[in-house]
Design a protein around this motif. Structure first.
Motif, short mmCIF file in Angstrom:
data_model
loop_
_atom_site.label_atom_id
_atom_site.label_comp_id
_atom_site.label_asym_id
_atom_site.label_seq_id
_atom_site.Cartn_x
_atom_site.Cartn_y
_atom_site.Cartn_z
N LEU A 53 6.44 0.25 -8.14
CA LEU A 53 6.27 1.70 -8.06
C LEU A 53 7.62 2.36 -8.28
CD1 LEU A 53 4.67 4.29 -7.35
CD2 LEU A 53 5.10 3.79 -4.93
N ASN A 54 7.65 3.31 -9.21
CA ASN A 54 8.87 4.04 -9.53
C ASN A 54 8.63 5.52 -9.21
OD1 ASN A 54 11.02 5.38 -10.70
ND2 ASN A 54 11.04 4.14 -12.55
N LEU A 55 9.44 6.08 -8.33
CA LEU A 55 9.26 7.48 -7.93
C LEU A 55 10.29 8.42 -8.58
CD1 LEU A 55 8.48 7.05 -4.11
CD2 LEU A 55 6.89 7.15 -6.04
N SER A 56 10.96 7.95 -9.62
CA SER A 56 12.04 8.76 -10.22
C SER A 56 11.52 9.98 -10.99
CB SER A 56 12.91 7.91 -11.14
OG SER A 56 12.15 7.38 -12.21
N PRO A 84 2.77 4.63 4.38
CA PRO A 84 4.22 4.44 4.18
C PRO A 84 4.65 2.99 4.03
CG PRO A 84 3.82 6.13 5.84
CD PRO A 84 2.49 5.53 5.53
N GLY A 85 4.13 2.08 4.86
CA GLY A 85 4.55 0.69 4.80
C GLY A 85 4.24 0.05 3.46
N ARG A 86 3.04 0.26 2.95
CA ARG A 86 2.66 -0.36 1.67
C ARG A 86 3.38 0.31 0.50
NH1 ARG A 86 -1.05 -4.19 -0.40
NH2 ARG A 86 -0.53 -5.21 1.57
N VAL A 87 3.63 1.61 0.59
CA VAL A 87 4.41 2.28 -0.47
C VAL A 87 5.81 1.65 -0.54
CG1 VAL A 87 5.54 4.45 -1.15
CG2 VAL A 87 3.12 4.45 -0.45
N LEU A 88 6.42 1.40 0.62
CA LEU A 88 7.73 0.75 0.64
C LEU A 88 7.66 -0.66 0.05
CD1 LEU A 88 9.60 1.58 3.97
CD2 LEU A 88 10.23 2.22 1.64
N ASP A 89 6.58 -1.38 0.32
CA ASP A 89 6.40 -2.71 -0.28
C ASP A 89 6.45 -2.61 -1.80
OD1 ASP A 89 6.12 -3.93 2.16
OD2 ASP A 89 3.94 -4.13 2.08
N HIS A 90 5.75 -1.64 -2.34
CA HIS A 90 5.72 -1.45 -3.80
C HIS A 90 7.11 -1.07 -4.33
CE1 HIS A 90 1.50 -1.93 -5.00
NE2 HIS A 90 1.20 -1.48 -3.79
N LEU A 91 7.82 -0.23 -3.59
CA LEU A 91 9.17 0.15 -4.01
C LEU A 91 10.09 -1.07 -4.00
CD1 LEU A 91 9.55 3.58 -2.14
CD2 LEU A 91 9.38 3.24 -4.62
N SER A 132 -4.81 4.04 -4.84
CA SER A 132 -4.62 4.06 -3.39
C SER A 132 -3.97 2.74 -2.98
CB SER A 132 -5.94 4.26 -2.65
OG SER A 132 -6.88 3.29 -3.03
N VAL A 133 -2.89 2.83 -2.20
CA VAL A 133 -2.16 1.63 -1.79
C VAL A 133 -2.02 1.60 -0.27
CG1 VAL A 133 -0.97 1.51 -4.01
CG2 VAL A 133 0.16 2.66 -2.13
N TYR A 134 -2.47 0.50 0.33
CA TYR A 134 -2.42 0.35 1.79
C TYR A 134 -2.41 -1.14 2.11
CZ TYR A 134 -7.38 0.21 0.54
OH TYR A 134 -8.57 -0.07 -0.08
N GLY A 135 -2.00 -1.46 3.33
CA GLY A 135 -1.88 -2.84 3.76
C GLY A 135 -3.21 -3.46 4.14
N GLY A 136 -3.16 -4.77 4.43
CA GLY A 136 -4.35 -5.48 4.87
C GLY A 136 -5.21 -6.02 3.74
N VAL A 137 -4.81 -5.75 2.49
CA VAL A 137 -5.52 -6.27 1.32
C VAL A 137 -4.47 -6.78 0.33
CG1 VAL A 137 -7.50 -4.72 1.58
CG2 VAL A 137 -5.54 -3.98 0.22
N SER A 138 -4.93 -7.51 -0.69
CA SER A 138 -4.02 -8.05 -1.69
C SER A 138 -3.27 -6.92 -2.42
CB SER A 138 -4.80 -8.88 -2.71
OG SER A 138 -3.98 -9.22 -3.81
N ILE A 139 -2.00 -7.13 -2.67
CA ILE A 139 -1.19 -6.11 -3.34
C ILE A 139 -1.34 -6.16 -4.86
CG2 ILE A 139 0.95 -7.44 -3.63
CD1 ILE A 139 2.45 -4.90 -2.58
N GLU A 140 -1.81 -7.30 -5.40
CA GLU A 140 -1.85 -7.48 -6.85
C GLU A 140 -2.72 -6.45 -7.57
OE1 GLU A 140 0.26 -9.38 -8.34
OE2 GLU A 140 1.00 -10.20 -6.44
N PRO A 141 -3.97 -6.21 -7.13
CA PRO A 141 -4.78 -5.18 -7.81
C PRO A 141 -4.14 -3.79 -7.71
CG PRO A 141 -6.16 -6.55 -6.41
CD PRO A 141 -4.75 -6.88 -6.06
N GLN A 142 -3.43 -3.53 -6.61
CA GLN A 142 -2.75 -2.24 -6.45
C GLN A 142 -1.62 -2.09 -7.46
OE1 GLN A 142 -1.50 -1.94 -2.37
NE2 GLN A 142 -3.59 -1.92 -1.57
N ILE A 143 -0.90 -3.19 -7.72
CA ILE A 143 0.20 -3.15 -8.69
C ILE A 143 -0.34 -2.74 -10.05
CG2 ILE A 143 1.83 -4.61 -9.98
CD1 ILE A 143 2.27 -6.17 -7.34
N ASP A 144 -1.48 -3.32 -10.43
CA ASP A 144 -2.09 -2.99 -11.72
C ASP A 144 -2.55 -1.54 -11.76
OD1 ASP A 144 -3.07 -3.81 -14.33
OD2 ASP A 144 -5.07 -3.61 -13.48
N ALA A 145 -3.14 -1.06 -10.64
CA ALA A 145 -3.63 0.32 -10.58
C ALA A 145 -2.48 1.32 -10.65
CB ALA A 145 -4.44 0.53 -9.30
N VAL A 146 -1.39 1.02 -9.93
CA VAL A 146 -0.23 1.93 -9.91
C VAL A 146 0.36 2.07 -11.31
CG1 VAL A 146 2.17 2.14 -9.13
CG2 VAL A 146 0.37 1.58 -7.48
#
Length: 204
Positions: free
Chosen positions: A137-140, A125-132, A101-115
C-alpha cells in the motif's frame, strides 16, 4: 435538503436514487458541500447519522479512476470496515471506482491484490500498517484521509498506529474526522495534522 441540490455527479445521484435517499440528514447537508470545497472537517455525530455518505459521496465525486489509491478511510473494527466498504461500493457503483477493505484475522494476500487495483482503501489501523510495512500500500498520492469513529479508535489503543499512517500521507491531503466525543488526544491530532478544519455537529 435534497441530494439533487448538491453538486454531485449524475452517476452518484443515480445510485442515491436507487437507495431511496431523498433528503439529506443534518450531517450530510452540512458536510458534503464543505468536503467538495476542499476544506478539512471535524464532524461530531453519533453512529447511524448517515456520516458514511457525508464523507463518502464527495470523495467518490472527486476521485479519478485509474490514478491509484487516493483515499484512505480508517475504521476501528472489522465490522465497521466492511460496512463502510459496502456502503461506498453501492454509492459508487456507476463511477468505475474500485475499493478494497483491509482488516486482520484473514489472509492478507487477497487484500494485496485488491489494494493494487483500488482508488479507495478502507481499513483498520493495524492491518493498514501491515500493508505499509509490506509496501503493498502506497499512500503518497492520498488526497483524502478519513478517521471514522475516532474516539473508539483511541479507546482501542490505535493512536500510535494512526499517527504512523498519517506520516505516510502527503501534507496537502484533505483530512476528515468523525467522532461522537472529542477527548484531548483527538484535539491534539487535529491541531497537529488538520488545516483550519471546519467543526460540524450533526444529530440526525
Amino acid at each position: 435538503m435534497k441530494f439533487e441540490e448538491l453538486q454531485l455527479k449524475t452517476e452518484l445521484l443515480r445510485a442515491v436514487q436507487e437507495l431511496n435517499f431523498e433528503d439529506t440528514t443534518e450531517i450530510q447537508s452540512k458536510c458534503i458541500p464543505i468536503v467538495l470545497s476542499g476544506k478539512d472537517i471535524v464532524g461530531q455525530s453519533q453512529t447511524g447519522s448517515g456520516k458514511t455518505a457525508a464523507f463518502g459521496l464527495p470523495i467518490l465525486n472527486n476521485i479519478i479512476v485509474g490514478k491509484g489509491v487516493q483515499a484512505i478511510i480508517l475504521t476501528p473494527t472489522r465490522e465497521l470496515c466492511v460496512q463502510v466498504h459496502d456502503t461506498m461500493k453501492i454509492m459508487g457503483k456507476y463511477t468505475g471506482l474500485k475499493m478494497a477493505s483491509v482488516y486482520g484475522g484473514v489472509s492478507i494476500e487477497p487484500q494485496i491484490d485488491a489494494v493494487r487495483k483500488s482508488e479507495i482503501v478502507i481499513g483498520t489501523p493495524g492491518r493498514v500498517l501491515d500493508h505499509l510495512d509490506r509496501r503493498s500500500l502506497n499512500l503518497s498520492n492520498i488526497r483524502y484521509f478519513v478517521l471514522d469513529e475516532a474516539d473508539r479508535m483511541l479507546e482501542m489503543g490505535f493512536v500510535d498506529d494512526i499517527l504512523k499512517i498519517l506520516d505516510h500521507t502527503p501534507k496537502n491531503r484533505q483530512s476528515l474526522m468523525f467522532s461522537a466525543t472529542m477527548p484531548s488526544t483527538i484535539k491534539k491530532i487535529i491541531q497537529r495534522y488538520f488545516k483550519n478544519p471546519v467543526h460540524i455537529r450533526g444529530q440526525t
